[in-house]
Design an enzyme around this catalytic site. Structure first.
Site, short mmCIF file in Angstrom:
data_model
loop_
_atom_site.label_atom_id
_atom_site.label_comp_id
_atom_site.label_asym_id
_atom_site.label_seq_id
_atom_site.Cartn_x
_atom_site.Cartn_y
_atom_site.Cartn_z
N HIS A 193 0.83 -1.22 0.00
CA HIS A 193 0.00 0.00 0.00
C HIS A 193 0.86 1.26 0.00
O HIS A 193 0.46 2.30 0.51
CB HIS A 193 -1.00 -0.01 1.16
CG HIS A 193 -2.08 -1.05 0.95
ND1 HIS A 193 -3.21 -0.81 0.21
CD2 HIS A 193 -2.15 -2.35 1.34
CE1 HIS A 193 -3.95 -1.92 0.18
NE2 HIS A 193 -3.33 -2.87 0.85
N THR A 194 2.05 1.11 -0.55
CA THR A 194 2.94 2.27 -0.71
C THR A 194 2.94 2.77 -2.15
O THR A 194 3.27 3.92 -2.38
CB THR A 194 4.39 1.89 -0.33
OG1 THR A 194 4.70 0.66 -0.97
CG2 THR A 194 4.55 1.75 1.17
N ASP A 204 1.83 -3.86 -9.55
CA ASP A 204 1.63 -5.19 -10.12
C ASP A 204 2.01 -5.22 -11.59
O ASP A 204 2.71 -6.12 -12.06
CB ASP A 204 0.16 -5.62 -9.97
CG ASP A 204 -0.32 -5.55 -8.53
OD1 ASP A 204 0.53 -5.41 -7.63
OD2 ASP A 204 -1.53 -5.64 -8.31
C1 GLA Z 1 -2.85 -4.42 -5.10
C2 GLA Z 1 -2.72 -3.25 -6.06
C3 GLA Z 1 -1.30 -2.67 -6.01
C4 GLA Z 1 -0.87 -2.36 -4.58
C5 GLA Z 1 -1.16 -3.55 -3.66
C6 GLA Z 1 -0.92 -3.22 -2.21
O1 GLA Z 1 -2.03 -5.48 -5.51
O2 GLA Z 1 -3.01 -3.66 -7.38
O3 GLA Z 1 -1.24 -1.51 -6.82
O4 GLA Z 1 -1.48 -1.20 -4.12
O5 GLA Z 1 -2.49 -4.01 -3.79
O6 GLA Z 1 0.43 -2.97 -1.98
#
Ligand code: GLA
Length: 394
Positions: A41-42, A177
């Protein structure tokens, strides 16, 4: 655990007459999933992340066509997704949305897309926090442009995938991701600065240790509003701090003193969200340093601190994920463990001595169902290269 190329090619020849008539026209493209080692969540707060692309993947075998129809059959279920390239796309809530979304986004970005008939196969578990969404987006992009050259330069391709999430899936995700599955490099994790988008490979101690994903068996519900709500909470803190301090555009610009200055003017939960992000960025950099020094106990401590912060401050863990992290933490030879990905269910990641993987499996099999009523699945994953064309030598 890659997809068997011969299987998917054979399925294509059996399903698609154009492929059978001219096997030399068959193309294969792939995208891996990803696991995030630390930095949760960064990304949408312009912070640091440390993911790697994994050897679980989505493969599309296909023949490009000169019509405007994309038709792809799932190898496992036989379900078919059809997308008219020049038609309007109604959201259907199925994997076809990723294809339709990516086709639309590529065209908007000026990239010509082609029709195709294909078969899609996967060794990547779906909806368990290992980025099957990003994998299907990026594999689809490679297929939609004909499967020979990259659809877009890597960073722009990742952004196209993110745009699909925002506009077609309804998740205001960050960019981690799509970057991980696009830029991944064999044998390494990737340190990504989500502000500058600078990135560099970080070697992992893989000779004696493995990266292990444990799927909690409680599906991640990312589409649920909780993810978007967390993002909005972070943005609310940024707005409050920006009223008092100049040059604050994201939580990356906010330090503990600034947060203290606005502490009484914003909700306590919002403060806790920001504290998580500020601390997590430091933990990512600390983890990269510790990996560089070979200080695995320090790495383990940082993974544990990350999990605690996600559980207590960011509140995106779950009893199932907490149970897995606790069980893993009690096994000798486990360096560290934490929830990975968005949370709210999904998977944990653990760094484990290769000799201790059996003991970890045993501990989970013995304790986890009794504690949670769920079954967990252990996946030993290896870091691989990012998405692209598959040369299967056929
Ligand atoms: C999901 C989102 C990413 C990221 C993560 C938490 O995978 O797609 O962009 O925010 O959660 O780190």
């Amino acid at each position: 655990m890659s997809v068997d190329r011969a299987d998917v090619r054979a399925a294509l020849l059996a399903t698609v007459p154009e492929a059978d008539a001219d096997p030399s026209s068959v193309r294969l493209v792939r995208s891996p999933g990803r696991i995030n080692l630390i930095g949760e969540h960064t990304d949408y707060n312009e912070g640091f992340v440390l993911p790697m692309a994994i050897d679980r993947e989505i493969v599309i075998a296909f023949v490009p066509t000169d019509d405007r129809l994309v038709e792809i059959t799932r190898l496992d279920t036989g379900a078919v997704a059809r997308v008219e390239l020049d038609g309007d796309h109604e959201r259907s809530g199925t994997w076809g949305d990723y294809l339709a979304g990516m086709a639309t986004v590529l065209v908007e970005r000026g990239v010509p897309v082609r029709g195709l008939r294909g078969v899609i196969a996967s060794s990547l578990p779906i909806a368990v926090g290992l980025s099957s969404s990003a994998a299907i987006e990026i594999a689809a992009a490679w297929a939609l442009v004909g499967g020979e050259s990259p659809p877009l330069p890597a960073l722009e391709l990742a952004r196209a995938g993110q745009q699909v999430e925002h506009e077609f899936i309804g998740v205001n995700s960050g960019l981690m991701d799509q970057l991980a599955v696009t830029l991944g490099r064999r044998d390494t994790a990737l340190l990504i600065d989500c502000r500058s988008l600078e990135h560099r490979p970080v070697p992992l101690p893989l000779d004696r240790h493995a990266i292990v994903a444990v799927d909690s068996g409680s599906p991640r519900r990312l589409g649920s509003s909780a993810y978007n709500q967390r993002r909005a909470e972070c943005e609310a803190v940024v707005s409050a701090v920006a009223e008092r301090f100049e040059g604050v555009h994201s939580l990356r610009d906010v330090n503990a003193d600034m947060l203290d200055a606005v502490r009484d003017t914003i909700e306590a939960t919002a403060v806790a969200r920001a504290e998580h992000v500020i601390g997590e960025n430091e933990r990512v950099l600390g983890c990269v340093d510790a990996l560089g020094r070979g200080d695995l106990p320090a790495v383990g401590g940082l993974l544990a601190a990350s999990h605690a912060s996600l559980r207590d401050r960011f509140e995106v863990s779950s009893p199932a994920l907490d149970a897995l992290v606790e069980i893993a933490g009690g096994v000798a030879g486990v360096v560290g463990a934490r929830m990975t990905g968005a949370g709210f269910g999904g998977s944990i990641v653990a760094i484990v001595e290769r000799d201790a993987i059996g003991a970890l499996r045993d501990a989970i099999a013995k304790e986890y169902p009794a504690r949670t009523g769920l079954q967990a699945t252990v996946h030993v994953v290896e870091p691989v290269d990012g998405a692209g064309v598959v040369d299967d030598g056929a």
